[in-house]
Design an enzyme around this catalytic site. Structure first.
Site, mmCIF file in Angstrom:
data_model
loop_
_atom_site.group_PDB
_atom_site.id
_atom_site.type_symbol
_atom_site.label_atom_id
_atom_site.label_comp_id
_atom_site.label_asym_id
_atom_site.label_seq_id
_atom_site.Cartn_x
_atom_site.Cartn_y
_atom_site.Cartn_z
ATOM 1 N N LEU A 1 41.529 34.636 41.124
ATOM 2 C CA LEU A 1 41.184 34.627 42.540
ATOM 3 C C LEU A 1 39.689 34.771 42.731
ATOM 4 O O LEU A 1 39.084 34.073 43.539
ATOM 5 C CB LEU A 1 41.900 35.769 43.256
ATOM 6 C CG LEU A 1 43.387 35.503 43.487
ATOM 7 C CD1 LEU A 1 44.020 36.692 44.196
ATOM 8 C CD2 LEU A 1 43.584 34.253 44.322
ATOM 9 N N ALA A 2 39.069 35.680 41.984
ATOM 10 C CA ALA A 2 37.643 35.920 42.170
ATOM 11 C C ALA A 2 36.833 34.721 41.691
ATOM 12 O O ALA A 2 35.980 34.207 42.424
ATOM 13 C CB ALA A 2 37.229 37.188 41.432
ATOM 14 N N ARG B 1 50.280 54.913 44.248
ATOM 15 C CA ARG B 1 50.785 54.633 42.901
ATOM 16 C C ARG B 1 50.573 55.766 41.923
ATOM 17 O O ARG B 1 51.470 56.088 41.135
ATOM 18 C CB ARG B 1 50.081 53.392 42.362
ATOM 19 C CG ARG B 1 50.479 52.183 43.132
ATOM 20 C CD ARG B 1 49.788 50.956 42.648
ATOM 21 N NE ARG B 1 50.391 49.828 43.351
ATOM 22 C CZ ARG B 1 49.945 48.592 43.281
ATOM 23 N NH1 ARG B 1 48.889 48.324 42.544
ATOM 24 N NH2 ARG B 1 50.557 47.633 43.932
ATOM 25 N N LEU C 1 44.046 41.586 45.419
ATOM 26 C CA LEU C 1 43.949 40.190 45.835
ATOM 27 C C LEU C 1 42.891 40.078 46.933
ATOM 28 O O LEU C 1 42.061 39.169 46.943
ATOM 29 C CB LEU C 1 45.305 39.693 46.338
ATOM 30 C CG LEU C 1 46.451 39.794 45.320
ATOM 31 C CD1 LEU C 1 47.738 39.215 45.918
ATOM 32 C CD2 LEU C 1 46.109 39.049 44.040
ATOM 33 N N ARG D 1 43.679 52.300 43.037
ATOM 34 C CA ARG D 1 43.702 51.177 43.963
ATOM 35 C C ARG D 1 44.991 51.174 44.752
ATOM 36 O O ARG D 1 46.062 51.401 44.193
ATOM 37 C CB ARG D 1 43.587 49.868 43.193
ATOM 38 C CG ARG D 1 43.766 48.657 44.068
ATOM 39 C CD ARG D 1 43.567 47.368 43.311
ATOM 40 N NE ARG D 1 44.624 47.055 42.361
ATOM 41 C CZ ARG D 1 45.801 46.511 42.695
ATOM 42 N NH1 ARG D 1 46.089 46.259 43.958
ATOM 43 N NH2 ARG D 1 46.682 46.238 41.764
ATOM 44 N N GLY E 1 35.724 32.617 34.476
ATOM 45 C CA GLY E 1 36.969 33.086 35.087
ATOM 46 C C GLY E 1 37.361 32.191 36.244
ATOM 47 O O GLY E 1 36.525 31.719 37.001
ATOM 48 N N HIS F 1 51.223 51.650 37.080
ATOM 49 C CA HIS F 1 52.052 51.246 38.224
ATOM 50 C C HIS F 1 53.433 51.889 38.117
ATOM 51 O O HIS F 1 54.056 51.844 37.057
ATOM 52 C CB HIS F 1 52.182 49.727 38.224
ATOM 53 C CG HIS F 1 52.679 49.184 39.525
ATOM 54 N ND1 HIS F 1 53.950 49.426 39.976
ATOM 55 C CD2 HIS F 1 52.065 48.434 40.469
ATOM 56 C CE1 HIS F 1 54.104 48.831 41.153
ATOM 57 N NE2 HIS F 1 52.974 48.222 41.473
ATOM 58 N N GLU G 1 38.520 42.022 39.517
ATOM 59 C CA GLU G 1 38.945 43.212 38.778
ATOM 60 C C GLU G 1 37.914 43.617 37.713
ATOM 61 O O GLU G 1 37.870 44.775 37.286
ATOM 62 C CB GLU G 1 40.325 42.962 38.136
ATOM 63 C CG GLU G 1 40.977 44.233 37.642
ATOM 64 C CD GLU G 1 42.405 44.036 37.135
ATOM 65 O OE1 GLU G 1 43.065 43.062 37.551
ATOM 66 O OE2 GLU G 1 42.859 44.876 36.334
HETATM 67 C C1 LIG Z 1 52.113 41.670 37.578
HETATM 68 C C2 LIG Z 1 50.992 41.931 38.527
HETATM 69 C C3 LIG Z 1 51.233 41.955 39.892
HETATM 70 C C4 LIG Z 1 50.202 42.201 40.790
HETATM 71 N N1 LIG Z 1 50.469 42.213 42.126
HETATM 72 C C5 LIG Z 1 49.453 42.415 43.007
HETATM 73 C C6 LIG Z 1 49.691 42.368 44.411
HETATM 74 O O1 LIG Z 1 50.818 42.163 44.867
HETATM 75 N N2 LIG Z 1 48.662 42.562 45.244
HETATM 76 C C7 LIG Z 1 47.388 42.778 44.785
HETATM 77 O O2 LIG Z 1 46.487 42.919 45.590
HETATM 78 N N3 LIG Z 1 47.138 42.811 43.464
HETATM 79 C C8 LIG Z 1 48.134 42.639 42.567
HETATM 80 N N4 LIG Z 1 47.868 42.680 41.218
HETATM 81 C C9 LIG Z 1 46.488 42.790 40.755
HETATM 82 C C10 LIG Z 1 45.769 41.457 40.884
HETATM 83 O O3 LIG Z 1 46.651 40.411 40.605
HETATM 84 C C11 LIG Z 1 44.583 41.328 39.942
HETATM 85 O O4 LIG Z 1 43.804 42.464 39.988
HETATM 86 C C12 LIG Z 1 43.721 40.155 40.363
HETATM 87 O O5 LIG Z 1 44.489 39.007 40.518
HETATM 88 C C13 LIG Z 1 42.611 39.915 39.376
HETATM 89 O O6 LIG Z 1 41.933 38.740 39.729
HETATM 90 P P1 LIG Z 1 40.629 38.303 38.978
HETATM 91 O O7 LIG Z 1 40.208 37.020 39.571
HETATM 92 O O8 LIG Z 1 39.650 39.415 38.984
HETATM 93 O O9 LIG Z 1 41.074 38.126 37.451
HETATM 94 P P2 LIG Z 1 42.202 37.206 36.757
HETATM 95 O O10 LIG Z 1 43.102 36.578 37.713
HETATM 96 O O11 LIG Z 1 42.768 38.031 35.674
HETATM 97 O O12 LIG Z 1 41.384 36.036 36.129
HETATM 98 C C14 LIG Z 1 40.600 36.188 34.991
HETATM 99 C C15 LIG Z 1 40.021 34.847 34.633
HETATM 100 O O13 LIG Z 1 39.051 35.029 33.630
HETATM 101 C C16 LIG Z 1 39.305 34.173 32.548
HETATM 102 N N5 LIG Z 1 38.823 34.846 31.347
HETATM 103 C C17 LIG Z 1 39.168 36.072 30.886
HETATM 104 N N6 LIG Z 1 38.474 36.357 29.780
HETATM 105 C C18 LIG Z 1 37.677 35.305 29.535
HETATM 106 C C19 LIG Z 1 36.715 34.999 28.544
HETATM 107 N N7 LIG Z 1 36.403 35.867 27.589
HETATM 108 N N8 LIG Z 1 36.114 33.790 28.595
HETATM 109 C C20 LIG Z 1 36.395 32.903 29.572
HETATM 110 N N9 LIG Z 1 37.270 33.154 30.552
HETATM 111 C C21 LIG Z 1 37.904 34.332 30.529
HETATM 112 C C22 LIG Z 1 40.770 33.905 32.569
HETATM 113 O O14 LIG Z 1 41.035 32.692 31.923
HETATM 114 C C23 LIG Z 1 41.027 33.856 34.062
HETATM 115 O O15 LIG Z 1 40.723 32.566 34.547
HETATM 116 C C24 LIG Z 1 48.897 42.445 40.304
HETATM 117 C C25 LIG Z 1 48.647 42.431 38.945
HETATM 118 C C26 LIG Z 1 49.686 42.210 38.047
HETATM 119 C C27 LIG Z 1 49.388 42.290 36.595
#
Ligand SMILES: Cc1cc2nc3c(=O)[nH]c(=O)nc-3n(C[C@H](O)[C@H](O)[C@H](O)COP(=O)(O)OP(=O)(O)OC[C@H]3O[C@@H](n4cnc5c(N)ncnc54)[C@H](O)[C@@H]3O)c2cc1C
Ligand code: FES
Lengths: 637, 271
Positions: A43-44, A330, A441, A435, A40, A266, A425
């Site tokens: 952000l994380a 929400r 984020l 949440r 992944g 949402h 997430e």
């Molecule tokens: C439209 C929208 C608006 C949002 N707005 C906000 C906001 O304003 N404020 C806030 O705090 N939160 C917001 N959120 C929530 C927040 O954006 C997400 O919860 C957060 O960004 C998730 O980050 P993450 O790093 O956990 O996962 P993600 O950003 O989803 O990253 C997942 C990563 O894993 C990789 N991946 C997935 N499956 C596999 C696999 N099987 N093999 C290899 N790689 C894989 C993907 O390629 C990607 O790189 C919003 C969400 C959405 C949908």
């Protein structure tokens, strides 16, 4: 399954400090001897990979998109919380902690949430130092806005593109480490299996999405940061590629899945418009700072919004929750919207919408101010609906958006499988049953920048430093299973397309395990899901071969996992016989329709253990202990 | 919504709203580039897309075509996409000769069929460029952008404890300028539209964002030199001031940033 939360002892406010002091450190000279896999690049994942690379570890980072910069985090609009109290409006680490715990309806761990609030300020400092262009006021200082579930202004933002700017910040840090040779990036590569050797996570099996090649990668530790599973509903605000595959495959290898039924719907999304629809578009919650939500007091009111006089409008959130009003959390806002639509007061031709109206704020502040604050969102709305929100109110409706549930982790963010860490997430840790806006984020970056770099050392110092290898039979076996699985999918040659079956699953989940749930519906879903699964394995139609770029095959693999995962989601929702946060069981509500929690029986994390595809998963419970805050009735009135 | 299914466009002239009505459903002829893999020669193939709703997005229209192809046992058309809300930069396509199609400031995923009309012929091709090889059909390899970023598209700062975010005020205009540049979604439309296949707008946006922030100053000269060199090494062409990139950019990033980068580059040579 052993669930040891490993929460440090001592007063809440000093736990993390103490933990850090007592942690075992890896000798800087030895860090390069450790290989770490990060799955992944959101952000994380990106923040973790970059930070671990900076520390000297050898990192391999995987993502399914063609570039790390395109992870779904890029789409976050509204903002990121931090307890800076720059506005002097009474914010503090403690208040952010309290709001988050209460927002989650007291279904998360105090110690984790406190730590999140504690590191929140450092995130903002870090991002500014990376060149993230947050919004500023005329004095050049950082600006804030308010989000739901809070009475302070603590949300930092970059126009309506906060996630983009934060992710590009993390991506640039990651790019620097790739350039420096400390991180090796594998885009367009999907993780299919986590490989366990002697019970420890020692690597993964992946499929190259361009060539179809299935290969293994070994490491001392594996970090999963693969995001949420809202696409189990088919239509959601998530990107098309978002999936449960990585997390679910880890679950099948023994990692506990925590609170899978805690999903967030949402309140402010553009309503669905046709059967061909491929996604639902979010309109940021920040709009609720200046927009007022209402419907007509009359059922089936056919008049245009602007023709409905003031005294015939029902600003139902302001009426029901006078102190939080349009900024109610929400889950509550979404349910209220469903309620008025169920009463027949919904707007738009299908009646599945409520108004989000800027008339009053445009009058008060002028069109320019509103355009500056939300211009790009208004433009996006107009592009999709061909309606002008400066003139007519927006129509919005709730949509699946975020998943609080995820793989179970301890205070180290390690799952019950040693060496398997879960961030962002994909884990369940900080948001309980609901949440708050702008906290995902914060959590993703907290996990990646400021927590995993400390906690991973405790694990690494306890295991052998020997170079990891893919020469174990476990890797070969996993590769073989994956190859057979793809072959099997390609050889079914049925008549059902992946999209149409996914839609059907989504429908079942939305109807039976969506905004409101009840025993009867959940049992129906639990009967239906195995049928859909059978339909998949008997009748799915996927063309082409494995040895090529084949997106139908990718999607089929993800759907197959959703078809199993959906079952533990419904099972969990059925088992949790109470209403809390986003989990609303119709059997448990006050006469006014507010959720009724049952702390005596359900003040725990439900953790599911895999038993086999057609077998009921086994439930384990981690009791939640509240030492600092006494769980109360969550009131936003 | 019902309304949108027949009112297709509304335009405002001197504060009066005019509504343009189009037929509810359209039948289109599509000419689409099909290429099995990087080695295949590839060709344009004709498809009929009937019963298309004006409320569909362009990609939803292709989804519908693909579902029909699969039903007819034909390989679906491969195209890149993910967020479908105009921010991830994954979607691409040259539509009737324009990167991301005819609408200004719009990605393909945000382009709606209401901008087309019944009977239209639509040519759909990949983002072609020397530096972007075709992977399959409409999918190309844009990893050159990542490699450019790896040479200097960052501020050197380790995760740790930087100064308080408000310790250093940044004038609002500077922050806004940086944000204007930072909006780039890295889709590659600028390259695809440019007859020289130049990546100047992409690189200039990053260079300008950092050059305008106090945090970006220490590495300012080094950064511009490294990124320009990487861009040249990847085989992108030169900028001859055609400004096609700005016109194609879905985020409407200004070519002024290219001028800014040229100045930065010149100065860096003098230092
Ligand atoms: C439209 C929208 C608006 C949002 N707005 C906000 C906001 O304003 N404020 C806030 O705090 N939160 C917001 N959120 C929530 C927040 O954006 C997400 O919860 C957060 O960004 C998730 O980050 P993450 O790093 O956990 O996962 P993600 O950003 O989803 O990253 C997942 C990563 O894993 C990789 N991946 C997935 N499956 C596999 C696999 N099987 N093999 C290899 N790689 C894989 C993907 O390629 C990607 O790189 C919003 C969400 C959405 C949908
Ligand atoms: S699919 Fe993300 S920008 Fe078009």
């Amino acid at each position: 399954m052993k669930l040891e939360s490993k929460i440090p002892s001592g007063p809440l406010a000093t736990k993390w400090e103490r933990y850090k002091f007592e942690s075992k450190l890896v000798n800087p000279a030895n860090k390069r001897k450790y290989d770490i896999i990060v799955v992944g690049s959101g952000l994380a994942g990106a923040s973790a990979a970059a930070s671990l690379g900076e520390l000297g570890y050898n990192v391999k980072c995987f993502c399914i998109q063609d570039s790390a910069r395109r992870a779904h985090s890029i789409a976050a609009q509204g903002g990121i919380n931090a307890a800076k109290n720059y506005q002097n409006d009474g914010d503090s680490v403690y208040r952010l902690f309290y709001d988050t715990l209460k927002g989650g309806d007291f279904r998360s761990r105090e110690a984790n949430v406190y730590r999140l609030a504690e590191v929140s300020n450092a995130i903002i400092d870090q991002c500014v130092a990376q060149g993230v262009p947050f919004a500023r006021d005329y004095g050049g200082l950082l600006d804030n806005r308010s989000f739901g579930g809070a009475l302070v202004s603590r949300t930092f933002y970059a126009r309506g593109q906060t996630g983009q700017q934060l992710l590009l910040g993390a991506y640039s840090a990651l790019s620097r480490q790739i350039g420096a040779g400390k991180v090796k990036m594998f885009p367009r590569t999907e993780m299919l299996e986590v490989v366990l050797v002697d019970g420890h996570a020692k690597g993964i099996v992946v499929r190259n999405l361009v060539t179809g090649e299935i290969t293994s990668h070994a490491a001392h530790a594996v970090i999963i940061a693969t995001g949420g599973y809202s696409n189990v509903f088919y239509l959601s605000t998530n990107a098309n590629g978002c999936n449960v595959t990585a997390a679910y495959r880890a679950y099948k290898k023994g990692a506990g899945f925590a609170n899978p039924c805690f999903t967030q719907i949402h309140p402010t999304c553009i309503p669905m418009s046709g059967h061909y629809q491929s996604k639902l578009t979010l309109m940021s919650e920040s709009l609720r700072n200046d927009g007022r939500i209402w419907v007509s007091k009359n059922k089936k009111d056919e008049r245009a919004a602007n023709d409905i006089p003031e005294d015939e409008r029902d600003y139902y959130l302001e009426r029901k929750y006078p102190s939080y009003g349009n900024l109610a959390p929400r889950d509550i806002s979404s349910r209220s919207a469903k309620e008025v639509c169920d009463e027949g007061r919904g707007v738009g031709s299908s009646g599945n919408g409520v108004y989000l109206d800027f008339r009053d704020s445009i009058k008060r502040l002028g069109k320019d101010v509103i355009a500056e604050r939300y211009g790009n969102l208004f433009q996006m709305y107009e592009r999709i609906t061909a309606e002008n929100p400066y003139k007519d109110p927006m129509r919005i409706y709730p949509a699946p958006h975020y998943t609080m549930g995820g793989l179970w982790v301890d205070y180290d963010l390690m799952s019950n499988v040693p060496g398997l860490f879960v961030l962002g997430e994909a884990n369940y840790s900080d948001h309980g049953a609901n949440r708050l806006g702008a906290s995902a984020l914060m959590q993703g970056l907290a996990d990646g920048y400021f927590i995993i770099p400390y906690t991973i050392g405790n694990y690494l110092t306890a295991i052998s430093r020997d170079a990891p290898t893919v020469d174990h039979p476990e890797f070969k076996d996993a590769e073989k299973i994956e190859k057979e699985r793809t072959d099997k999918i390609l050889n079914i040659n049925g008549t059902r397309t992946v999209e149409s079956l996914h839609k059907e699953l989504g429908n079942v989940m939305w109807e039976k395990c969506g905004m409101a749930r009840n025993e009867k519906g959940l049992k129906e879903a639990l009967n239906k899901i195995p049928e859909l699964r059978e339909e998949f394995w008997k009748n799915i139609k996927v063309l082409g071969t494995n040895e090529e770029f084949n997106f139908s095959l990718e999607k089929a693999g993800r759907l197959a996992d959703y078809l199993e995962f959906a079952e533990i989601m419904c099972q969990d929702a059925l088992d949790r016989d109470e209403s809390c946060g986003g989990h609303f069981r119709e059997e448990h509500q006050t006469p006014e329709g507010e959720a009724v929690r049952h702390d005596r029986s359900y003040s725990h994390v439900s953790v599911w253990e895999y038993q086999g595809v057609d077998k009921k998963a086994k439930l384990h419970k981690e009791a939640l202990k509240f030492e600092e805050v006494k769980p109360g009735v969550r009131s936003y009135k | 919504m019902g309304r949108g299914s027949f009112i297709v466009d509304r335009i405002e002239i001197h504060d009066t709203l005019f509504t343009i009505h189009y037929p509810q459903i359209m039948n289109l002829t599509l000419y689409i580039w099909r290429q099995r893999n990087a080695k295949d020669k590839g060709k344009m193939v004709t498809y009929m897309a009937d019963d298309i709703s004006p409320d569909m997005s362009f990609l939803e229209m292709l989804d519908v075509v693909n579902e029909r192809l699969i039903e007819d046992n034909e390989d679906p058309i491969a195209f890149d996409h993910d967020c479908r809300e105009g921010i991830c930069g994954t979607c691409s396509l040259i539509i009737n000769g324009r990167a991301h199609g005819p609408e200004k400031g719009t990605t393909t995923c945000q382009l709606h069929m209401r901008h087309f009309k019944d009977g239209d012929e639509i040519y759909i091709e990949p983002f072609r460029s020397r530096a972007f090889a075709v992977i399959r059909d409409l999918v190309v390899d844009r990893s050159a952008f990542d490699r450019i970023m790896q040479t200097g598209g960052f501020i050197t700062i380790n995760t740790g404890s930087p100064a308080d975010a408000n310790a250093l005020p940044i004038p609002k205009e500077d922050a806004e300028y940086a944000m204007d540049a930072a909006q780039c979604i890295g889709c590659g439309a600028c390259v695809a539209q440019c007859k020289n296949a130049s990546a100047m707008l992409f690189v200039a946006a990053k260079v300008s964002q950092f050059a305008h922030l106090p945090q970006g100053q220490p590495e300012r000269m080094k950064r511009v030199r490294a990124m320009v060199k990487a861009m040249d090494d990847e085989g992108f062409g030169n900028c001859t001031n055609q400004y096609e990139c700005e016109a194609a950019c879905p985020k409407e990033i200004s070519v002024n940033f290219i001028a800014k980068m040229n100045r930065e580059f010149l100065v860096s040579g003098l230092k």
